[in-house]
Design a protein around this motif. Structure first.
Motif, PDB file in Angstrom:
ATOM      1  N   SER A 166       0.829  -1.199   0.000  1.00 49.22           N
ATOM      2  CA  SER A 166       0.000   0.000   0.000  1.00 49.22           C
ATOM      3  C   SER A 166       0.863   1.249   0.000  1.00 49.22           C
ATOM      4  O   SER A 166       2.038   1.223   0.370  1.00 49.22           O
ATOM      5  N   LEU A 167       0.265   2.348  -0.438  1.00 46.65           N
ATOM      6  CA  LEU A 167       0.978   3.617  -0.426  1.00 46.65           C
ATOM      7  C   LEU A 167       1.316   4.057   0.995  1.00 46.65           C
ATOM      8  O   LEU A 167       2.376   4.640   1.237  1.00 46.65           O
ATOM      9  N   ARG A 218       5.263  13.076  -1.376  1.00 43.09           N
ATOM     10  CA  ARG A 218       4.383  13.880  -2.223  1.00 43.09           C
ATOM     11  C   ARG A 218       4.782  13.756  -3.688  1.00 43.09           C
ATOM     12  O   ARG A 218       3.928  13.628  -4.572  1.00 43.09           O
ATOM     13  N   ARG A 219       6.089  13.795  -3.937  1.00 42.56           N
ATOM     14  CA  ARG A 219       6.548  13.738  -5.325  1.00 42.56           C
ATOM     15  C   ARG A 219       6.458  12.333  -5.901  1.00 42.56           C
ATOM     16  O   ARG A 219       5.968  12.149  -7.029  1.00 42.56           O
ATOM     17  N   ASP A 220       6.928  11.326  -5.174  1.00 37.01           N
ATOM     18  CA  ASP A 220       7.075   9.985  -5.735  1.00 37.01           C
ATOM     19  C   ASP A 220       5.828   9.125  -5.585  1.00 37.01           C
ATOM     20  O   ASP A 220       5.609   8.230  -6.415  1.00 37.01           O
ATOM     21  N   LEU A 221       5.033   9.339  -4.552  1.00 32.86           N
ATOM     22  CA  LEU A 221       3.853   8.504  -4.327  1.00 32.86           C
ATOM     23  C   LEU A 221       2.555   9.209  -4.694  1.00 32.86           C
ATOM     24  O   LEU A 221       1.648   8.584  -5.251  1.00 32.86           O
ATOM     25  N   GLU A 222       2.452  10.487  -4.370  1.00 28.68           N
ATOM     26  CA  GLU A 222       1.233  11.216  -4.695  1.00 28.68           C
ATOM     27  C   GLU A 222       1.255  11.803  -6.104  1.00 28.68           C
ATOM     28  O   GLU A 222       0.238  12.296  -6.587  1.00 28.68           O
ATOM     29  N   GLY A 223       2.437  11.765  -6.756  1.00 29.44           N
ATOM     30  CA  GLY A 223       2.522  12.229  -8.140  1.00 29.44           C
ATOM     31  C   GLY A 223       2.563  13.722  -8.307  1.00 29.44           C
ATOM     32  O   GLY A 223       2.273  14.216  -9.402  1.00 29.44           O
ATOM     33  N   PHE A 279      -3.126   8.967   1.549  1.00 29.09           N
ATOM     34  CA  PHE A 279      -2.683   7.632   1.132  1.00 29.09           C
ATOM     35  C   PHE A 279      -3.813   6.611   1.283  1.00 29.09           C
ATOM     36  O   PHE A 279      -4.010   5.751   0.412  1.00 29.09           O
ATOM     37  N   ILE A 280      -4.532   6.686   2.387  1.00 33.65           N
ATOM     38  CA  ILE A 280      -5.640   5.746   2.610  1.00 33.65           C
ATOM     39  C   ILE A 280      -6.701   5.906   1.528  1.00 33.65           C
ATOM     40  O   ILE A 280      -7.219   4.914   0.981  1.00 33.65           O
ATOM     41  N   ALA A 281      -7.015   7.155   1.185  1.00 35.15           N
ATOM     42  CA  ALA A 281      -8.002   7.391   0.126  1.00 35.15           C
ATOM     43  C   ALA A 281      -7.502   6.874  -1.221  1.00 35.15           C
ATOM     44  O   ALA A 281      -8.266   6.263  -1.996  1.00 35.15           O
ATOM     45  N   MET A 282      -6.222   7.080  -1.515  1.00 35.41           N
ATOM     46  CA  MET A 282      -5.660   6.604  -2.779  1.00 35.41           C
ATOM     47  C   MET A 282      -5.615   5.075  -2.824  1.00 35.41           C
ATOM     48  O   MET A 282      -5.857   4.470  -3.875  1.00 35.41           O
ATOM     49  N   ASP A 283      -5.313   4.437  -1.685  1.00 34.36           N
ATOM     50  CA  ASP A 283      -5.312   2.970  -1.632  1.00 34.36           C
ATOM     51  C   ASP A 283      -6.711   2.405  -1.854  1.00 34.36           C
ATOM     52  O   ASP A 283      -6.891   1.389  -2.544  1.00 34.36           O
TER      53      ASP A 283
END
Length: 560
Positions: free
Chosen positions: A403-404, A450-455, A544-548
């Motif tokens: 997970s993220l 923020r840069r690598d996981l959230e894009g 992250f939870i919302a994106m997962d």
């Protein structure tokens, strides 16, 4: 070879050293002594260092020659040649032997620079590739690359074969089709040999530390063995009373310093995030911070301090031009003249301390810790598939099972481990009780995620390290200014080191009343930084939870 033998050499140099008179006299006119090691032992140590340099040079030349052979064969096959004549390959290597020597020569390890012919990148149609979007670092390098050597000789300057190694690494990835790292670069152990055991521990939620300690790579085993060997040598060195300046009490302090870092590592990793990143990765990141980032920080801080020192010197020259009396006193009695300068011109000293705190210390160290994180490549932070997934051995078209939220926690632990290794080595030189370095690293991890996981591609290195620089610089600046103001007060009262007024015996005092406000303010700065990190971290965890959840829903629709 690289740790134990130098440690034995240093211990021997100190053991066989003899005291002799120094040509320079002390401040009071007394003759000082200096310890000098025997010349044969010093020459042997220098010869060993030269041997390591020659050995590394030979190995790097072999690697570059092999890469050039592969490139020649690749181009020959592209021209339609079914069988490549070995004699042609030999002639090609003979024609370019000077390039190999320039790329990896002993002088590049000892002197300031070395040069090698630059390469041009071509696309499939043998045309130059379109220029990519550049950032400030690439533009700065483009400016340097257009200096005398490149313009006139078609060559680039490099330090310690750095550019040649980067060029070779780029070609190896292209030749092998290795789009993602698959092995440890030092031991060349494939990730597939040890990472499945780590994945199994995470999937089964194994809570035994012994099992986690067993699932480590050959590189981590070597690092732990070297640590144990060095500590054993230091213990024997302290017990043998070879050096009166390094007693068993000093060894206890060293061990306590390591225990402090290990305790924080225990809390950050094992207590809270043991399944987000492996023990193997923690060892590697900590070792990188201790062994690599610390000497790099010392070198860069030395270079930057020279620049900032020149700026402060220019400002002091303007002051001396206006104050002729201070200039005359500087020539006759420089020590007291510097005291008058410190008392009479506080703005100059505070400006110098500002540069020291924010530019030399904060900027250099935070950037080094950031790049120290990128020096280590571990399978924990790469896209993963399940350890029992036998349908696709290469992991292609396999969704990431991590997970993220877990990946973000792993990035935070990794960056904090680098900072703890750096802080541990720094604490051995200068004592510090506040965990500023790991806190700043945790703040940096927010921007990296923020840069690598959230894009958020607009988050660059400046936005990542700026909050950490602000916290680190403010912390150091307050301590430096407080120490400066205390020294100025002592000079005004005549209680400084050169005063003839007898001082009260305060050897038993752990902390004076003047240090309490500084301590409280420093603690407040750390508390503010911690609150900022918790605030940002909780907001990012919610994202992250919302994106997962969104990714899980999309995956379920895809399966249907």
């Amino acid at each position: 070879m690289y740790l134990i033998i130098p440690a034995l050499f240093i211990a021997s140099l100190n053991y066989f050293a003899v005291e002799g008179n120094n040509d320079q006299q002390g401040d009071n006119g007394d003759t000082t002594t200096i310890k000098v090691s025997p010349l044969p032992l010093r020459l042997t140590f220098y010869a060993y260092l030269i041997f390591l340099g020659i050995r590394g040079m030979i190995e790097k030349r072999k690697t570059r020659t092999e890469i050039m052979t592969k490139l020649y064969r690749e181009r020959a096959e592209a021209r339609g040649e079914v069988v490549v004549d070995p004699n042609q390959v030999t002639r090609y290597l003979h024609q370019h032997r000077l390039d190999v020597i320039r790329a990896h020569s002993l002088c590049s390890c000892c002197c300031s620079c070395c040069c090698y012919a630059h390469d041009l990148t071509l696309d499939d149609n043998n045309e130059f590739e379109d220029a990519v979007e550049e950032d400030s670092c690439s533009r700065f390098w483009d400016c340097l690359s257009k200096t005398f050597w490149n313009a006139c000789c078609g060559m680039w300057c490099q330090c310690c074969s750095a550019c040649a190694i980067a060029q070779e690494e780029r070609e190896i990835e292209r030749l092998t089709g290795n789009v993602a790292p698959k092995m440890d670069y030092i031991t060349f152990e494939p990730f597939s040999e040890y990472f499945p055991a780590i994945q199994h521990l995470n999937e089964t939620q194994t809570r035994s530390f012994v099992q986690h300690a067993k699932a480590i790579s050959k590189l981590s085993v070597k690092l732990l063995k070297n640590l144990a060997a060095v500590l054993a040598i230091l213990v024997l060195f302290a017990l043998s009373d070879i050096d009166k300046n390094f007693t068993f009490a000093n060894m206890i302090v060293l061990l306590l310093t390591l225990c402090q870092a290990f305790f924080l590592e225990y809390l950050i990793w094992w207590r809270w995030n043991r399944f987000d990143i492996s023990f193997d990765s923690v060892i590697k990141f900590f070792a990188c911070g201790f062994l690599l980032t610390t000497p790099m920080a010392m070198i860069f801080e030395l270079i930057v301090s020279i620049v900032t020192g020149l700026i402060s010197m220019v400002a002091m020259i303007f002051i001396l031009v206006e104050d002729s009396e201070l200039l005359d006193k500087l020539q006759t009695d420089p020590k007291h003249a510097m005291k008058d300068l410190a008392v009479g011109y506080p703005a100059l000293f505070i400006f110098s301390l500002f540069l020291n705190a924010f530019v030399i210390a904060a900027l250099c160290e935070e950037m080094i810790k950031y790049f120290g994180y990128w020096m280590v490549v571990t399978p924990d932070l790469l896209p993963q598939k399940r350890s029992n997934d036998a349908n696709n051995e290469n992991g292609e078209n396999t969704p990431n099972t991590k997970s993220l939220r877990s990946t973000g926690s792993g990035i935070t632990v990794a960056m904090c481990s680098v900072a703890l290794g750096f802080a541990c080595c720094e604490t051995l030189i200068a004592r510090s009780i506040f965990p500023v370095h790991p806190l700043c690293a945790a703040i940096q991890s927010i921007g990296v995620c923020r840069r690598d996981l959230e894009g958020q591609r607009g988050v660059g290195i400046g936005r990542i390290i700026s909050p950490a620089i602000l916290l680190h610089g403010s912390f150091d600046f307050v301590l430096m200014v407080a120490a400066y103001l205390q020294q100025v007060q002592k000079i005004k009262e005549g209680n400084d080191d050169d005063s003839d007024i007898p001082k009260e015996d305060d050897s038993d005092a752990v902390m004076s009343e003047e240090d309490i406000p500084t301590l409280v303010f420093s603690f407040g700065m750390v508390l503010v930084g911690y609150i900022y990190y918790v605030w940002q971290s909780r907001a990012q965890t919610k994202r992250f939870i919302a994106m997962d959840r969104t990714a899980a829903v999309d995956e379920s629709y895809t399966l249907v």
